[in-house]
Every structure is written in structure tokens, then in C-alpha cells.
Design an enzyme around this catalytic site. Structure first.
Site, short mmCIF file in Angstrom:
data_model
loop_
_atom_site.label_atom_id
_atom_site.label_comp_id
_atom_site.label_asym_id
_atom_site.label_seq_id
_atom_site.Cartn_x
_atom_site.Cartn_y
_atom_site.Cartn_z
N ARG A 61 12.52 -16.00 15.28
CA ARG A 61 11.29 -16.22 17.46
C ARG A 61 11.93 -15.02 18.23
O ARG A 61 11.15 -14.49 18.83
CB ARG A 61 11.94 -17.63 17.30
CG ARG A 61 11.00 -19.54 17.07
CD ARG A 61 11.66 -19.42 17.18
NE ARG A 61 13.13 -20.39 16.34
CZ ARG A 61 14.26 -21.10 16.90
NH1 ARG A 61 14.52 -21.13 18.16
NH2 ARG A 61 14.97 -20.54 16.09
N GLU A 98 27.64 -20.96 12.13
CA GLU A 98 27.97 -22.43 12.43
C GLU A 98 28.49 -23.16 10.52
O GLU A 98 29.61 -23.19 10.23
CB GLU A 98 26.89 -23.46 12.12
CG GLU A 98 27.45 -23.55 13.61
CD GLU A 98 25.94 -25.00 13.85
OE1 GLU A 98 24.51 -24.54 13.84
OE2 GLU A 98 26.93 -25.86 14.41
P1 AMP Z 1 23.56 -17.39 18.23
O1 AMP Z 1 24.19 -16.12 17.46
O2 AMP Z 1 24.74 -18.55 18.64
O3 AMP Z 1 23.62 -16.79 19.86
O4 AMP Z 1 22.57 -17.93 18.19
C1 AMP Z 1 21.24 -17.29 18.36
C2 AMP Z 1 20.66 -17.48 17.56
O5 AMP Z 1 20.18 -19.39 17.30
C3 AMP Z 1 18.93 -17.78 17.95
O6 AMP Z 1 17.86 -16.81 17.18
C4 AMP Z 1 18.75 -19.30 18.61
O7 AMP Z 1 16.25 -18.90 18.36
C5 AMP Z 1 18.93 -19.69 17.89
N1 AMP Z 1 19.65 -20.81 18.53
C6 AMP Z 1 20.63 -21.48 18.60
N2 AMP Z 1 20.65 -21.82 19.47
C7 AMP Z 1 19.77 -22.81 19.96
C8 AMP Z 1 19.14 -23.54 20.13
N3 AMP Z 1 20.28 -25.24 21.07
N4 AMP Z 1 17.96 -24.52 19.75
C9 AMP Z 1 17.43 -23.54 20.12
N5 AMP Z 1 17.22 -21.80 18.95
C10 AMP Z 1 18.60 -21.82 18.58
#
Ligand code: AMP
Length: 179
Positions: A61, A98
């Protein structure tokens, strides 16, 4: 168009892709021509005087706005992709997701010492992906990296996680993770 309106129009999809996750769906704002333009302009305006040479998007995205902003800034677009997608010589970095370890890659010749990079993703959650992307780009010895996300999920402390590692990530709007 206002940021408040934009924020309201991000769709919350409960329990996607699995139980307990409040998924922030940006398809509702990118399908609106005024909102799409607003985001592109606001992002580009914030970096217009920084001498950006490349806008880097994180799959998938991060690929939506990054090329549009790159065109506005007179910069090029560079993708960071999941493992096994880029055809030429790559460098890679592992990061924790995760369910275990994942890898992201970039073409080795995509960036160099003369580049001023704007790194973009749609959502900042824990900050793990953004940190990995910054570290990957740093390996290519660029001049400067500006980190940016459209939405910060407030309550997950992603901005703090990055700040503690010397990365200032600018986000256009904050949305409560459980909103
Ligand atoms: P992080 O590495 O935990 O900061 O996760 C970021 C990535 O996961 C981004 O590329 C987001 O598009 C996706 N992401 C994580 N949580 C969400 C959420 N609640 N809704 C949509 N996309 C998410």
C-alpha cells in the site's frame, strides 16, 4: 477538503484479516478523487523544498501514493518489495512480523550516495516495517532519509519506537487503533 474529513472517511473493518484486528481500509479515500488529490498535494508540499531525488514505497500500500508524490516532486520512484519479487540483484533485511520473520528487499543499484529519500508507507502500526525499511535504505549509503506514513495508529507507540531509534516519522493523521 480537510484532514478531519479524510480521517472520517478511512473505513474501519473489524476482524480483518483475523479476529481482533481493526483494519484501517484506505480504499475508501483513494477512490475519492478530491481526497486522492488532497493527500498527494499535502504530502508533496511537505517535502517540496527538501531536494528529494527518490520516493521509496513499501509494498504494497506504500505503492499507491509514492509514485504520485514522486512525479509532483520531480523525483523517481523506488519499490521495496517482499522477498523474491525483484528481478535484479537485491539486498535484503529481516524483520519481525506477527507470525515470525519476514524479509524485504530493494534493488542494490536503486539508490546511492547522491540520493535524498522520502520513504513512504500507508500505515504506521508498531513501526517494525518502517524501521526495517530505513535500515535497508541506509545500507545503500544515501544522503538523507525522510520517513513518512499517511496514518499513525495511535496507541501502538510506533512513532516512539522509531524515535528511540533515531527516526523521525511524520504522519499525516492519527487514528485510534480501536476506533
Ligand atoms: P508495523 O510494521 O506494525 O508498523 O505495520 C505496518 C504495516 O502493516 C503497514 O504496511 C500497514 O499497511 C500494515 N498494517 C498494520 N496494522 C494495520 C491495520 N490495523 N490496518 C491496516 N493495515 C495495517
Amino acid at each position: 477538503m480537510t484532514l478531519e474529513q479524510l480521517k472520517k472517511d478511512v473505513r474501519n473493518v473489524p476482524n480483518f484479516p483475523k479476529q481482533g484486528i481493526q483494519f484501517k481500509d484506505i480504499t475508501t479515500i483513494i477512490s475519492n478523487p478530491e481526497e486522492l488529490r488532497f493527500m498527494r498535494d499535502k504530502l508533496a508540499d511537505a517535502y517540496r523544498n527538501k531536494g528529494i531525488t527518490k520516493v521509496v514505497g513499501i509494498e504494497s500500500r506504500g505503492f499507491i501514493l509514492a509514485p504520485a508524490v514522486a512525479i509532483e516532486l520531480g523525483a523517481g520512484f523506488v519499490p521495496i518489495r517482499k522477498q523474491g519479487k525483484l528481478p535484479a540483484e537485491t539486498i535484503e533485511i529481516s524483520y519481525e512480523k506477527e507470525y515470525g520473520i519476514d524479509f524485504m528487499q530493494i534493488h542494490k543499484d536503486a539508490l546511492g550516495p547522491d540520493d535524498v529519500v522520502l520513504l513512504h508507507d500507508d500505515i504506521l502500526a508498531t513501526g517494525g516495517s518502517m524501521l526495517a525499511a530505513v535500515e535497508l535504505i541506509r545500507k545503500l549509503g544515501v544522503k538523507t532519509i525522510y520517513a513518512n506514513c499517511l496514518i499513525e495508529l495511535e496507541g501502538l507507540n510506533g512513532k516512539r519506537f522509531l524515535a528511540d531509534r533515531g527516526i523521525d516519522c511524520d504522519c499525516m493523521m492519527g487514528i485510534e487503533v480501536d476506533e
